[in-house]
Enzyme design. Sequence first.
Site, PDB file in Angstrom:
ATOM      1  N   ASP A 274     -46.740 -45.880  24.455  1.00 35.60           N
ATOM      2  CA  ASP A 274     -45.663 -44.208  24.047  1.00 35.60           C
ATOM      3  C   ASP A 274     -46.064 -44.418  23.039  1.00 35.60           C
ATOM      4  OD1 ASP A 274     -44.708 -42.449  24.137  1.00 35.60           O
ATOM      5  OD2 ASP A 274     -42.287 -43.391  23.698  1.00 35.60           O
TER       6      ASP A 274
ATOM      7  N   ASP B 238     -48.649 -42.685  31.386  1.00 33.13           N
ATOM      8  CA  ASP B 238     -49.276 -41.620  29.834  1.00 33.13           C
ATOM      9  C   ASP B 238     -50.165 -42.700  29.313  1.00 33.13           C
ATOM     10  OD1 ASP B 238     -46.465 -40.755  29.938  1.00 33.13           O
ATOM     11  OD2 ASP B 238     -45.534 -42.308  29.175  1.00 33.13           O
TER      12      ASP B 238
ATOM     13  N   ASP C 284     -31.856 -39.652  30.794  1.00 31.64           N
ATOM     14  CA  ASP C 284     -33.129 -40.064  29.593  1.00 31.64           C
ATOM     15  C   ASP C 284     -32.668 -39.822  28.653  1.00 31.64           C
ATOM     16  OD1 ASP C 284     -35.310 -38.708  31.460  1.00 31.64           O
ATOM     17  OD2 ASP C 284     -33.953 -36.837  31.643  1.00 31.64           O
TER      18      ASP C 284
END
Length: 369
Positions: A160, A198, A350
């Site tokens: 991330d 990701d 989230d």
Amino acid sequence: MVAAASVVVAVGSATGVLSALDGHRSSDEAGPTVTSSPRLLPLPAVPTPTTASASPSPSASASPKPRPEPSPTRKRTETVAAAHLLYRHPDSQILDWVRAHPGDSRRAVIESRIADRPAAVWFADFTPSTITARVRAVTSAAAAQGRVPVVVPYAVPQRDCGGASDGGAPDLAAYDGWIDRFAAGLGSGEVVVILEPDAIAQSDCLSEGEQADRFASLARAGRVLKAADPKARVYYDAGHSDWNPAAKQASLLDQAGAASPRSSDGIFTNVSNFHRTADEIGYARQVLSALGGPTSLGAVVDTSRNGNGAPADGEWCDPAGRKIGQAPTLNTHESRIDAYLWVKLPGESDGCKGSPGSFSAEYAYELAR
């Protein structure tokens, strides 16, 4: 996650879902253990995602969505045995909630439409000494039921890009060792591996050299996983239809070994995102076409929260009006689309309806009803 929109971006990924943790877990340990819980961030206004601090939320028209190609007659045989069902891991926050709230008026809907569906199991904590046993616990339980588990290794260094889902291994050498131990737990049965959400689409924060090193490590990871279990199917990060253009994403994937059958069975899209299945099918086929490689390479799409598509205003944090998407299945009847999976578990926040990664009965009910 960075501002990569919907990203699967770091958080998307991780906030997500069932996590096989070390030791006994408390009520809040069903999500991946990361330095801070991952959160979905808005899509970037430009093709390449940047850090959240630099990227504004895009407008609904910031990135054109590719339209799906016509569905040709499926010539590929099913890549995972059609008779096998996906595995539902019995340890998750949503199941904890269902068991603890027998009288809640929302329980029946949440249980039947979300909790009873199979979802991915995340391994997001860097604990080399126990990772083999924890992976084996999942794969062996699935094998005993004649079902196919979906597992998510999520420990690449600089995960991330230092955002909300940061964490992972301290360096690539340590990560390579962790993957070796992860692979040792796969067993010999069918398993779907969603390798490092990701890690490819969101790699622009790395220098050219760091990016090359990460991609080499991911290519190695695919080879190790497939060598350890020839029935394992390994899929690589393709972001989603509103992130990188297909040609750019295919170039990155190629550098990470995704075109080689020694490392890869294809790509995955839409993890923790909201984009419609039709858009993801079209995008995935474009990426696969640009990637090249054998025609056996396919794609899986995360359909856990895409029933109503992405919000027009770009909202990414537990947006209202979303719905669960198509149920998880290994039989899509779509050319080169191997599965629809619930990689993120619907109802895990989230960060707006609860702390990132925590289960929200309110949000789960909104998604399911």
